[in-house]
Scaffold this motif. Structure first.
Motif, PDB file in Angstrom:
ATOM      1  N   ALA A 101       0.757  -1.314  -0.104  1.00  0.00           N
ATOM      2  CA  ALA A 101      -0.200  -0.247  -0.330  1.00  0.00           C
ATOM      3  C   ALA A 101       1.230   1.548  -0.059  1.00  0.00           C
ATOM      4  CB  ALA A 101      -0.498  -0.016   1.353  1.00  0.00           C
ATOM      5  N   HIS A 102       1.198   1.753  -0.791  1.00  0.00           N
ATOM      6  CA  HIS A 102       2.545   2.584  -1.172  1.00  0.00           C
ATOM      7  C   HIS A 102       1.666   4.063  -0.979  1.00  0.00           C
ATOM      8  CE1 HIS A 102       5.688  -0.070  -3.165  1.00  0.00           C
ATOM      9  NE2 HIS A 102       5.140  -0.226  -2.509  1.00  0.00           N
ATOM     10  N   ALA A 103       0.405   4.409  -1.322  1.00  0.00           N
ATOM     11  CA  ALA A 103      -0.318   5.349  -1.184  1.00  0.00           C
ATOM     12  C   ALA A 103      -0.510   6.019   0.253  1.00  0.00           C
ATOM     13  CB  ALA A 103      -1.598   5.015  -1.921  1.00  0.00           C
ATOM     14  N   ASP A 104      -0.517   4.765   1.247  1.00  0.00           N
ATOM     15  CA  ASP A 104      -0.833   4.415   2.408  1.00  0.00           C
ATOM     16  C   ASP A 104       0.313   5.811   2.923  1.00  0.00           C
ATOM     17  OD1 ASP A 104      -0.330   4.075   5.435  1.00  0.00           O
ATOM     18  OD2 ASP A 104      -2.356   3.053   5.197  1.00  0.00           O
ATOM     19  N   PRO A 105      -0.866   6.639   3.712  1.00  0.00           N
ATOM     20  CA  PRO A 105       0.347   7.557   4.666  1.00  0.00           C
ATOM     21  C   PRO A 105       1.557   7.330   5.154  1.00  0.00           C
ATOM     22  CG  PRO A 105      -1.813   8.675   4.696  1.00  0.00           C
ATOM     23  CD  PRO A 105      -1.628   7.548   4.340  1.00  0.00           C
ATOM     24  N   LEU A 106       1.315   6.004   6.235  1.00  0.00           N
ATOM     25  CA  LEU A 106       2.780   5.712   7.247  1.00  0.00           C
ATOM     26  C   LEU A 106       3.646   4.823   6.443  1.00  0.00           C
ATOM     27  CD1 LEU A 106       3.320   4.486   9.591  1.00  0.00           C
ATOM     28  CD2 LEU A 106       2.302   3.092   9.628  1.00  0.00           C
ATOM     29  N   MET A 107       2.982   4.362   5.169  1.00  0.00           N
ATOM     30  CA  MET A 107       3.776   3.478   4.852  1.00  0.00           C
ATOM     31  C   MET A 107       4.740   4.107   3.545  1.00  0.00           C
ATOM     32  SD  MET A 107       3.436   0.483   6.004  1.00  0.00           S
ATOM     33  CE  MET A 107       4.925  -0.019   4.571  1.00  0.00           C
ATOM     34  N   HIS A 108       3.771   5.336   2.851  1.00  0.00           N
ATOM     35  CA  HIS A 108       4.866   6.647   1.855  1.00  0.00           C
ATOM     36  C   HIS A 108       5.921   6.808   2.831  1.00  0.00           C
ATOM     37  CE1 HIS A 108       5.488   9.090  -1.185  1.00  0.00           C
ATOM     38  NE2 HIS A 108       5.604   9.893  -0.295  1.00  0.00           N
ATOM     39  N   LYS A 109       5.392   7.426   3.950  1.00  0.00           N
ATOM     40  CA  LYS A 109       6.461   7.994   5.326  1.00  0.00           C
ATOM     41  C   LYS A 109       7.983   6.745   5.322  1.00  0.00           C
ATOM     42  CE  LYS A 109       7.205  10.385   8.976  1.00  0.00           C
ATOM     43  NZ  LYS A 109       8.308  12.423   8.791  1.00  0.00           N
ATOM     44  N   LEU A 110       7.598   5.394   5.597  1.00  0.00           N
ATOM     45  CA  LEU A 110       8.577   4.770   6.533  1.00  0.00           C
ATOM     46  C   LEU A 110       9.131   4.704   5.194  1.00  0.00           C
ATOM     47  CD1 LEU A 110       6.978   2.874   8.429  1.00  0.00           C
ATOM     48  CD2 LEU A 110       8.410   3.963   8.881  1.00  0.00           C
ATOM     49  N   PHE A 111       9.087   4.345   3.168  1.00  0.00           N
ATOM     50  CA  PHE A 111       9.393   3.969   2.529  1.00  0.00           C
ATOM     51  C   PHE A 111      11.030   5.048   1.775  1.00  0.00           C
ATOM     52  CE2 PHE A 111       6.030   1.130   1.240  1.00  0.00           C
ATOM     53  CZ  PHE A 111       6.399  -0.369   1.381  1.00  0.00           C
ATOM     54  N   LEU A 112      10.043   6.484   1.807  1.00  0.00           N
ATOM     55  CA  LEU A 112      10.843   8.094   2.115  1.00  0.00           C
ATOM     56  C   LEU A 112      11.800   7.504   2.734  1.00  0.00           C
ATOM     57  CD1 LEU A 112       8.373  10.575   1.233  1.00  0.00           C
ATOM     58  CD2 LEU A 112       9.782   9.461  -0.676  1.00  0.00           C
ATOM     59  N   MET A 113      11.711   7.059   4.310  1.00  0.00           N
ATOM     60  CA  MET A 113      13.118   7.095   4.918  1.00  0.00           C
ATOM     61  C   MET A 113      13.843   6.201   5.344  1.00  0.00           C
ATOM     62  SD  MET A 113      10.084   7.650   8.494  1.00  0.00           S
ATOM     63  CE  MET A 113      11.971   7.185   9.788  1.00  0.00           C
ATOM     64  N   ALA A 114      13.383   5.168   4.207  1.00  0.00           N
ATOM     65  CA  ALA A 114      14.293   3.587   3.927  1.00  0.00           C
ATOM     66  C   ALA A 114      15.239   4.104   2.890  1.00  0.00           C
ATOM     67  CB  ALA A 114      12.906   2.578   3.646  1.00  0.00           C
ATOM     68  N   LYS A 115      14.701   5.107   1.593  1.00  0.00           N
ATOM     69  CA  LYS A 115      15.085   5.036   0.300  1.00  0.00           C
ATOM     70  C   LYS A 115      16.079   6.008   1.210  1.00  0.00           C
ATOM     71  CE  LYS A 115      14.533   7.856  -3.613  1.00  0.00           C
ATOM     72  NZ  LYS A 115      13.581   8.601  -4.522  1.00  0.00           N
ATOM     73  N   ALA A 116      15.961   7.374   2.325  1.00  0.00           N
ATOM     74  CA  ALA A 116      17.206   8.024   2.116  1.00  0.00           C
ATOM     75  C   ALA A 116      17.890   7.131   2.701  1.00  0.00           C
ATOM     76  CB  ALA A 116      16.542   8.791   3.130  1.00  0.00           C
ATOM     77  N   VAL A 117      17.999   6.549   3.841  1.00  0.00           N
ATOM     78  CA  VAL A 117      18.620   5.524   4.543  1.00  0.00           C
ATOM     79  C   VAL A 117      19.513   4.845   3.031  1.00  0.00           C
ATOM     80  CG1 VAL A 117      19.568   4.168   5.515  1.00  0.00           C
ATOM     81  CG2 VAL A 117      17.870   5.585   6.621  1.00  0.00           C
ATOM     82  N   ARG A 118      18.800   4.290   2.516  1.00  0.00           N
ATOM     83  CA  ARG A 118      19.960   3.374   1.484  1.00  0.00           C
ATOM     84  C   ARG A 118      20.498   4.432   0.247  1.00  0.00           C
ATOM     85  NH1 ARG A 118      14.761   0.641   0.853  1.00  0.00           N
ATOM     86  NH2 ARG A 118      14.165   2.128  -0.975  1.00  0.00           N
ATOM     87  N   ARG A 119      20.337   5.664   0.637  1.00  0.00           N
ATOM     88  CA  ARG A 119      21.672   6.834  -0.001  1.00  0.00           C
ATOM     89  C   ARG A 119      22.701   6.857   0.158  1.00  0.00           C
ATOM     90  NH1 ARG A 119      17.470  10.243  -1.400  1.00  0.00           N
ATOM     91  NH2 ARG A 119      17.589  11.517   0.553  1.00  0.00           N
TER      92      ARG A 119
END
Length: 173
Positions: A101-119
Motif C-alpha cells: 500500500a504505497h499510497a498509505d500515508p504511514l507506508m509512504h513515509k516509511l518508504f521515503l525514510m528507507a530510501k534516504a538511508v539507502r542513499r
C-alpha cells in the motif's frame, strides 16, 4: 543497552538500536499495547536505563517488513520507532496487504525514510576515501559525515573490503 519499559515508555540507546526495537516490539505485542499508548525515546547519558528489559515471544513479520525495519531504524527521525511499531501493529492485526500500500500515508513515509538511508549507505560505500596516517606504517583513516545512523550498518562492508589493513572511519557522531 537494552530497551526498557516504564508505563509504556520505551527508552532505546541513541543511534540505530535495532535489537532494542525488536525486543520492545516483541514485549509490546505480547502485552497487546496499541501504538498510541507507547512513548519512544532515546537514552541520553543514561548508562543503566530506568527499568527491566522488555521482551516477549517471537513476532513474525513479512520479510519485506523486517527489511524495512532494518533500514528505517537507521534514520535520524526521532519518530521512526513509533512509525515502525504502528506498521508492525497494523500488519499483525489483519492488514496483510500493507506492504504493498504505497499510497498509505504511514507506508509512504516509511518508504521515503528507507530510501534516504539507502542513499546514505550508498554514499558511504562509494565516497569514503582512506588516507595513510602519517608516522604510522600501514594505518589508514577516513572522514565521513552521514546523514543517518548508518555506521554500524555499513561496517561489515569495509571489514570485508579491507581485511588486511588497519583503518578507522571518523564521523561527527
Amino acid at each position: 543497552m537494552p530497551a526498557h519499559r516504564v508505563d509504556n515508555r520505551i527508552t532505546l540507546r541513541q543511534g540505530a538500536d535495532l535489537e532494542g526495537f525488536r525486543r520492545s516490539l516483541r514485549g509490546l505485542i505480547a502485552l497487546q499495547v496499541p501504538p498510541d499508548m507507547v512513548h519512544w525515546s532515546a537514552a541520553v547519558g543514561d548508562l543503566f536505563g530506568d527499568g527491566a528489559p522488555m521482551d516477549g515471544p517471537p513476532v513474525f513479520l513479512p520479510r519485506a517488513a523486517a527489511d524495512l525495519v532494518g533500514l528505517v531504524v537507521c534514520h535520524r527521525d526521532p519518530q521512526r520507532y513509533g512509525l515502525l511499531y504502528r506498521m508492525a501493529w497494523r500488519l499483525l492485526h489483519g492488514e496483510r496487504g500493507l506492504m504493498e500500500a504505497h499510497a498509505d500515508p504511514l507506508m509512504h513515509k516509511l518508504f521515503l525514510m528507507a530510501k534516504a538511508v539507502r542513499r546514505d549507505l550508498h554514499k558511504m560505500h562509494a565516497f569514503v576515501r582512506f588516507r595513510a596516517v602519517e608516522g604510522e606504517a600501514e594505518r589508514y583513516a577516513a572522514w565521513f559525515e552521514p546523514e543517518h545512523f548508518i555506521i554500524e550498518a555499513t561496517a561489515d562492508f569495509f571489514v570485508e573490503r579491507f581485511p588486511a589493513f588497519a583503518w578507522s572511519i571518523f564521523t561527527p557522531v
